[in-house]
Scaffold this active site. Structure first.
Site, PDB file in Angstrom:
ATOM      1  N   ILE A  62       0.936  -1.207   0.091  1.00  0.00           N
ATOM      2  CA  ILE A  62       0.088   0.158   0.019  1.00  0.00           C
ATOM      3  C   ILE A  62       1.003   1.298   0.074  1.00  0.00           C
ATOM      4  CG2 ILE A  62      -0.300   0.070   2.580  1.00  0.00           C
ATOM      5  CD1 ILE A  62      -2.880   1.157  -0.100  1.00  0.00           C
ATOM      6  N   LYS A 144      -5.997   3.096   6.919  1.00  0.00           N
ATOM      7  CA  LYS A 144      -7.340   2.456   7.287  1.00  0.00           C
ATOM      8  C   LYS A 144      -7.084   0.867   7.656  1.00  0.00           C
ATOM      9  CE  LYS A 144      -8.448   0.642   3.490  1.00  0.00           C
ATOM     10  NZ  LYS A 144      -8.380  -0.933   3.361  1.00  0.00           N
TER      11      LYS A 144
END
Length: 376
Positions: A62, A144
């Site tokens: 990510i 998140k």
């Protein structure tokens, strides 16, 4: 549009004559009342945001996607990468032209040339790493889900507020242009009173996907990676939940493999939300009101088209995003603007809302019987 023109564009239900005529007049009024276009998005071009110097904590997958988006469409740059492996930090730095590599997270957050830290480690470590950065005086953008649970999230929020430092959950969807169109429709009452929300997110990630998703010690499962998207979307649409009911299935390792979550909003609207890591699903979303509905097709959480649909199922208008690429840049640009303005949280996703959503995720996990090792 005349009354009878409206009648030709809608299905006539078997109502009493007086009720049918009143309903037709309402339909015609909605068509004639100016609800012919969607509001524009207020989200600014990421390239117009101030330039800040980022440090990436945990340069994994990510982090690579996020850095690529940052460098492609903003003026900010990643200037330092920190990993428990110096070789891994160096490889990341070489890939993205990053100036400095650190072989520990402590060295990264102590880097005086870093303005803010992007925490990209697994969920199980967000709490520890966010507190580490805040303790070093660094504002944080935390991937998140913000932490594993509400207790950890509260500790991070309290630390950020005590230090007067900016902290934002990197729920990138909330910062995208098409979601601001949704937000404005809700603010302006374009849909009438909201009655129902539907959203799903399913990806084939188990058993052959990333190993962390199957590992309870790393806070694996579908909930924190996938279900958080429809849950956050519904939380925005309904303004919070008054009831949450969850059912689902567990993987052999004890993490959640799939869940269906039924929620109720403060005004009685309902939400039907689903996620799974056992199959690819449409990943669509809709918000239905008394006057019209919004539809977002597949990959609703990415830069996407929003369609305004009337009660006759005809498309009234549609919004197209300026780009479908590099959506992760919008959260970074919002963070840079907030930091330059001396703000400590974002109006687009306030910390209190992050906490409320974390408690919803806790509730769902409790109903499914999932507990992570070492949780308080």
């Amino acid at each position: 549009m005349s009354l009878w023109s409206a009648a030709r564009h809608v299905e006539i239900f078997p109502l009493p004559v007086r009720g049918r005529l009143a309903w037709l007049h309402q339909v015609a009024a909605r068509h004639d009342g100016g609800m012919t276009s969607l509001p524009s998005s207020r989200i600014l071009d990421p390239l117009d945001a101030p330039a800040i110097r980022w440090g990436v904590l945990a340069p994994g997958g990510i982090a690579r996607d996020w850095t690529a988006a940052l460098h492609a469409t903003t003026a900010s740059r990643v200037v330092a990468a920190g990993s428990r492996s110096l070789e891994r930090a160096q490889a990341f730095a070489a890939e993205f032209g990053v100036e400095r590599s650190h072989g520990s997270y402590e060295a990264l957050v102590a880097d005086g040339g870093v303005d803010a830290v992007y925490v990209a480690s697994p969920h199980s470590q967000h709490h520890e790493h966010a507190l580490l950065a805040l303790g070093a005086g660094k504002p944080v953008l935390v991937e998140k889900a913000f932490t594993r649970n509400g207790v950890e999230a509260t500790a991070v929020v309290e630390a950020a507020r005590a230090a007067g430092l900016l902290a934002v959950e990197a729920m990138w969807t909330r910062f995208l242009p098409h979601i601001d169109v949704v937000r404005r429709c809700l603010e302006d009452g374009v849909l009438g009173e909201v009655k129902a929300v539907e959203a799903d997110h399913g990806q084939l990630l188990y058993p052959d996907g990333p190993r962390r998703l199957a590992d309870p010690a790393l806070a694996g499962g579908a909930l924190l990676d996938l279900a958080i998207y429809p849950i956050s979307f519904a939380h925005l649409a309904l303004g919070g939940f008054t009831a949450v009911r969850a059912t689902g299935t567990l993987a052999e390792t004890g993490v959640d493999a799939s869940e269906t979550v039924a929620v109720t909003g403060a005004q009685g609207a309902i939400g039907t939300l689903a996620s799974t890591m056992l199959a690819k699903t449409p990943c669509s979303a809709s918000i239905s009101g008394a006057a019209a509905r919004l539809e977002i097709d597949g990959w609703f959480y990415r830069p996407n088209t929003v369609r305004l649909v009337g009660l006759d199922d005809r498309e009234i208008d549609r919004y197209e995003p300026p780009s479908r690429e590099h959506g992760l840049a919008y959260e970074a640009a919002e963070f840079a603007r907030l930091l330059a303005a001396g703000k400590t949280e974002s109006d687009l996703l306030p910390l209190d809302e992050t906490l409320r959503i974390m408690h919803v995720l806790d509730d769902v996990r409790a109903q499914l019987g999932v507990r992570f090792p070492g949780e308080r």
